[in-house]
Each structure stands twice: as structure tokens, then as C-alpha cells.
Design a protein around this motif. Sequence first.
Motif, mmCIF file in Angstrom:
data_model
loop_
_atom_site.group_PDB
_atom_site.id
_atom_site.type_symbol
_atom_site.label_atom_id
_atom_site.label_comp_id
_atom_site.label_asym_id
_atom_site.label_seq_id
_atom_site.Cartn_x
_atom_site.Cartn_y
_atom_site.Cartn_z
ATOM 1 N N ALA A 63 0.838 -1.193 0.000
ATOM 2 C CA ALA A 63 0.000 0.000 0.000
ATOM 3 C C ALA A 63 0.877 1.248 0.000
ATOM 4 O O ALA A 63 1.894 1.306 0.693
ATOM 5 N N THR A 64 0.478 2.236 -0.806
ATOM 6 C CA THR A 64 1.211 3.507 -0.871
ATOM 7 C C THR A 64 0.339 4.664 -0.419
ATOM 8 O O THR A 64 0.684 5.810 -0.642
ATOM 9 N N GLY A 65 -0.775 4.375 0.212
ATOM 10 C CA GLY A 65 -1.666 5.408 0.723
ATOM 11 C C GLY A 65 -2.825 5.671 -0.216
ATOM 12 O O GLY A 65 -2.737 5.438 -1.416
ATOM 13 N N GLY A 66 -3.907 6.123 0.347
ATOM 14 C CA GLY A 66 -5.083 6.488 -0.419
ATOM 15 C C GLY A 66 -5.684 5.352 -1.224
ATOM 16 O O GLY A 66 -6.354 5.587 -2.212
ATOM 17 N N GLY A 67 -5.424 4.118 -0.828
ATOM 18 C CA GLY A 67 -5.960 2.975 -1.546
ATOM 19 C C GLY A 67 -5.111 2.531 -2.726
ATOM 20 O O GLY A 67 -5.453 1.574 -3.397
ATOM 21 N N SER A 68 -4.007 3.212 -2.995
ATOM 22 C CA SER A 68 -3.108 2.837 -4.092
ATOM 23 C C SER A 68 -2.095 1.808 -3.623
ATOM 24 O O SER A 68 -1.780 1.726 -2.438
ATOM 25 N N THR A 69 -1.593 1.027 -4.579
ATOM 26 C CA THR A 69 -0.569 0.034 -4.255
ATOM 27 C C THR A 69 0.552 0.095 -5.283
ATOM 28 O O THR A 69 0.390 0.656 -6.366
ATOM 29 N N LYS A 70 1.678 -0.513 -4.930
ATOM 30 C CA LYS A 70 2.826 -0.615 -5.828
ATOM 31 C C LYS A 70 3.273 -2.076 -5.841
ATOM 32 O O LYS A 70 3.442 -2.682 -4.778
ATOM 33 N N THR A 71 3.450 -2.626 -7.027
ATOM 34 C CA THR A 71 3.955 -3.994 -7.153
ATOM 35 C C THR A 71 5.430 -3.994 -6.763
ATOM 36 O O THR A 71 6.203 -3.143 -7.216
ATOM 37 N N VAL A 72 5.800 -4.939 -5.897
ATOM 38 C CA VAL A 72 7.174 -5.022 -5.389
ATOM 39 C C VAL A 72 7.628 -6.480 -5.428
ATOM 40 O O VAL A 72 6.798 -7.393 -5.474
ATOM 41 N N PRO A 73 8.948 -6.710 -5.387
ATOM 42 C CA PRO A 73 9.415 -8.096 -5.232
ATOM 43 C C PRO A 73 8.892 -8.642 -3.899
ATOM 44 O O PRO A 73 8.803 -7.917 -2.906
ATOM 45 N N VAL A 74 8.530 -9.915 -3.869
ATOM 46 C CA VAL A 74 7.930 -10.493 -2.671
ATOM 47 C C VAL A 74 8.843 -10.354 -1.450
ATOM 48 O O VAL A 74 8.364 -10.166 -0.332
#
Length: 189
Positions: free
Chosen positions: A131-142
Amino acid sequence: MTRTRMTRTRRLISTVAVVAALGAATACGPEEDTATGPGASSQPSAKPSTGNGGSGGSGGSGSADNGGGDCGQPPKLPAGHKMVEVAVPPSKGSMSAKDAKPACTPNDWIYRGDGKANYYLFSENVKAELATGGGSTKTVPVGELWTHAGDCMTNSSAVKSPYSCSGNIYDITLDSEGKVKTIKEIWHP
């Protein structure tokens, strides 16, 4: 006489409009849960909450723990999704997590881990999102997700922007072997 009737009709219509507007304004509680601390978390309709106990979500099934709120029907998750609360910092390739069930609070539905923790393995091609705030997300390495979840549980000051700790609630899907195929952190302000 006609003028008096028109005035009464206008007043009646105005009164009905004001009552309807006030009813609509007070029918729903605030969108944010102000509860904090272990076991307190929320996601009204589609937002998660703070605290280590969980966060809200737009889905799931579980007990309708009526903790003083008037939430209506419990939220539903899309088919194949489940909410979990990470129980211990994940290690390479696995995690222990409790099923997270919705509970009604004065502000709306929240998710909390419930029962015994289950052991999960991650699939080789797992998709991880933070999660990056405000309901947004960022795909990251597990591996970054594992570190983040562990830091949120043991050293939240190590978590740097744009990430934050939002209650250790994750939306997961499993593959045909029962391994975690997708894992997405649920955000709450």
C-alpha cells in the motif's frame, strides 16, 4: 386563501426537503475509523484501518460482530480472495497468518485476525503489492513485502515513505496447490 395555501405548501415542501437532507447526512458514519491500537482496525466499505489487529476491506465473510455500529450486511470479497492478518514476520517463502473476519464498529466494518494462524507457502511467481496510501498500491518483489511486513510488526520506524504500517491485513489469493499466488497489503490512513 390561495396565497395562504401556497405558503403552507411551500413550507411543507421545504420542511420535507430539510428533513430528507439531514437524514441523508447522518445516515452514514464517518468514512475513517479513529480506533487505534492492537485489535482495532477498519476498512469502511473498501478502506482498511490502523492498528495491528487488522483492517477493513471490501469483502470477506465472517461473523457480524456487532460492536456498537450499524454497519448493515458484512462486506463480501471477490471469489477466491481472503483477508488475513500476518501473525509473525514472514520468512523467505512462507508466512503464518490468521483468517481476518469483518467486525462491525461504530464507524463501519473492520477486519481482525481470528483463531489459529495458518501456515502459507508462496508460489514461485507470487505477485506482491504494498500500500502507498489512499488505496493505491505498488507492485514489489515479494522479498520487499516480507521485509515490510516484518518491519511493521517489529520496527515500524524502519518503514519509509511512500509505505506505512496499516494493520498487517493482506488480501491474498491461492493457486491450485494452496500456495499464495497474490498478496496485497490493505491500506488505511
